[in-house]
Design a protein around this motif. Structure first.
Motif, PDB file in Angstrom:
ATOM      1  N   ALA A 180       4.573  -2.458  -0.328  1.00 23.11           N
ATOM      2  CA  ALA A 180       5.628  -1.517   0.063  1.00 23.11           C
ATOM      3  C   ALA A 180       5.014  -0.198   0.521  1.00 23.11           C
ATOM      4  CB  ALA A 180       6.583  -1.299  -1.102  1.00 23.11           C
ATOM      5  N   LYS A 181       3.969   0.232  -0.189  1.00 23.34           N
ATOM      6  CA  LYS A 181       3.316   1.500   0.172  1.00 23.34           C
ATOM      7  C   LYS A 181       2.601   1.368   1.520  1.00 23.34           C
ATOM      8  CE  LYS A 181       0.203   4.980  -1.646  1.00 23.34           C
ATOM      9  NZ  LYS A 181      -0.984   5.162  -2.460  1.00 23.34           N
ATOM     10  N   ALA A 182       1.881   0.267   1.680  1.00 25.67           N
ATOM     11  CA  ALA A 182       1.094   0.087   2.903  1.00 25.67           C
ATOM     12  C   ALA A 182       1.976  -0.030   4.144  1.00 25.67           C
ATOM     13  CB  ALA A 182       0.216  -1.163   2.768  1.00 25.67           C
ATOM     14  N   PHE A 183       3.141  -0.664   3.990  1.00 26.72           N
ATOM     15  CA  PHE A 183       3.987  -0.915   5.169  1.00 26.72           C
ATOM     16  C   PHE A 183       5.253  -0.067   5.177  1.00 26.72           C
ATOM     17  CE2 PHE A 183       1.462  -4.799   4.403  1.00 26.72           C
ATOM     18  CZ  PHE A 183       0.750  -4.819   5.591  1.00 26.72           C
ATOM     19  N   HIS A 184       5.252   0.995   4.371  1.00 26.76           N
ATOM     20  CA  HIS A 184       6.350   1.979   4.371  1.00 26.76           C
ATOM     21  C   HIS A 184       7.711   1.322   4.138  1.00 26.76           C
ATOM     22  CE1 HIS A 184       3.224   4.616   5.806  1.00 26.76           C
ATOM     23  NE2 HIS A 184       2.999   3.788   6.824  1.00 26.76           N
ATOM     24  N   GLY A 185       7.746   0.458   3.126  1.00 24.51           N
ATOM     25  CA  GLY A 185       9.011  -0.198   2.785  1.00 24.51           C
ATOM     26  C   GLY A 185       9.356   0.029   1.330  1.00 24.51           C
ATOM     27  N   LYS A 186      10.153  -0.864   0.773  1.00 31.25           N
ATOM     28  CA  LYS A 186      10.520  -0.735  -0.638  1.00 31.25           C
ATOM     29  C   LYS A 186      10.366  -2.079  -1.325  1.00 31.25           C
ATOM     30  CE  LYS A 186      15.337  -1.574   0.479  1.00 31.25           C
ATOM     31  NZ  LYS A 186      16.678  -1.116   0.597  1.00 31.25           N
ATOM     32  N   ILE A 187      10.312  -2.010  -2.651  1.00 33.18           N
ATOM     33  CA  ILE A 187      10.275  -3.251  -3.421  1.00 33.18           C
ATOM     34  C   ILE A 187      11.696  -3.769  -3.545  1.00 33.18           C
ATOM     35  CG2 ILE A 187       9.791  -4.281  -5.661  1.00 33.18           C
ATOM     36  CD1 ILE A 187       7.534  -2.408  -6.028  1.00 33.18           C
ATOM     37  N   LYS A 188      11.887  -5.025  -3.163  1.00 42.20           N
ATOM     38  CA  LYS A 188      13.211  -5.647  -3.287  1.00 42.20           C
ATOM     39  C   LYS A 188      12.992  -7.139  -3.429  1.00 42.20           C
ATOM     40  CE  LYS A 188      17.774  -5.114  -0.989  1.00 42.20           C
ATOM     41  NZ  LYS A 188      18.440  -6.293  -1.407  1.00 42.20           N
ATOM     42  N   MET A 189      13.558  -7.710  -4.480  1.00 42.74           N
ATOM     43  CA  MET A 189      13.315  -9.126  -4.753  1.00 42.74           C
ATOM     44  C   MET A 189      14.492 -10.015  -4.359  1.00 42.74           C
ATOM     45  SD  MET A 189      10.378  -8.644  -5.956  1.00 42.74           S
ATOM     46  CE  MET A 189       9.750 -10.088  -6.800  1.00 42.74           C
ATOM     47  N   ASP A 190      15.559  -9.402  -3.827  1.00 46.76           N
ATOM     48  CA  ASP A 190      16.733 -10.226  -3.542  1.00 46.76           C
ATOM     49  C   ASP A 190      17.268 -10.027  -2.128  1.00 46.76           C
ATOM     50  OD1 ASP A 190      17.667  -7.684  -3.814  1.00 46.76           O
ATOM     51  OD2 ASP A 190      19.270  -8.171  -5.246  1.00 46.76           O
TER      52      ASP A 190
END
Ligand SMILES: N[C@@H](CCC(=O)N[C@@H](CS)C(=O)NCC(=O)O)C(=O)O
Length: 149
Positions: A47-57
């Motif tokens: 998430a940090k490397a690709f400027h996103g967020k953690i989301k499992m669903d």
């Protein structure tokens, strides 16, 4: 009996087994691409490397992951049962037809599940053809060798 690489059934098995392995690798890549497009990741460092967020669903990522899991539930069985089936000495044209239909079904399953979702029973039919072929090959192997026990 001796299996030969000149045997059309053996060659078909090699071709369609490889097609399915490549297809599964493609689904893994599709998972990564979908994560990148949706900017949702399973790990903090991603998430940090690709400027996103953690989301499992995320629904789209989970759909591709379910397609991949379904591959894992069915394609290794095809590799094992297909290889054992070859040892029963099937006719080349018949074995080729089975391997071809099984591979086509699994490719279609991926397409209608993970790429362009289509209404049922499309996916169920794409699933049932390779599933039925796996069962058929397994039964043939058991019948062939059970008599020699
Ligand atoms: N593990 C499968 C077993 C049955 C199955 O493979 N069904 C096929 C045809 S409906 C399928 O595409 N299931 C969806 C899936 O595995 O995510 C499930 O939970 O559905």
């Amino acid at each position: 009996m001796v299996l030969s690489l000149e045997d059309p059934a053996v060659r078909s098995y090699i071709v369609y087994s490889s097609v399915l392995a490549l297809k599964m690798l493609g689904v893994a890549t599709l998972t990564s691409l979908t994560r990148g497009r949706r900017k949702v990741f399973a790990n903090a460092e991603d998430a940090k490397a690709f400027h996103g967020k953690i989301k499992m669903d995320d629904p789209e990522v989970e759909r591709v992951r379910r397609a991949h899991l379904n591959d894992l539930e069915n394609i290794p069985a095809f590799w094992i049962l297909g290889a054992l089936y070859l040892t029963t000495g099937p006719a080349g044209a018949w074995a080729t037809l089975l391997f071809r239909l099984a591979a086509a079904g699994r490719v279609l399953h991926t397409l209608v599940y993970a790429v362009v979702p289509l209404p049922q029973p499309t996916r169920a039919l794409a699933y049932l053809v390779p599933y039925g072929i796996n069962v058929y090959m397994g039964v043939q192997v058991v019948l062939h060798y059970a008599t020699a026990l």
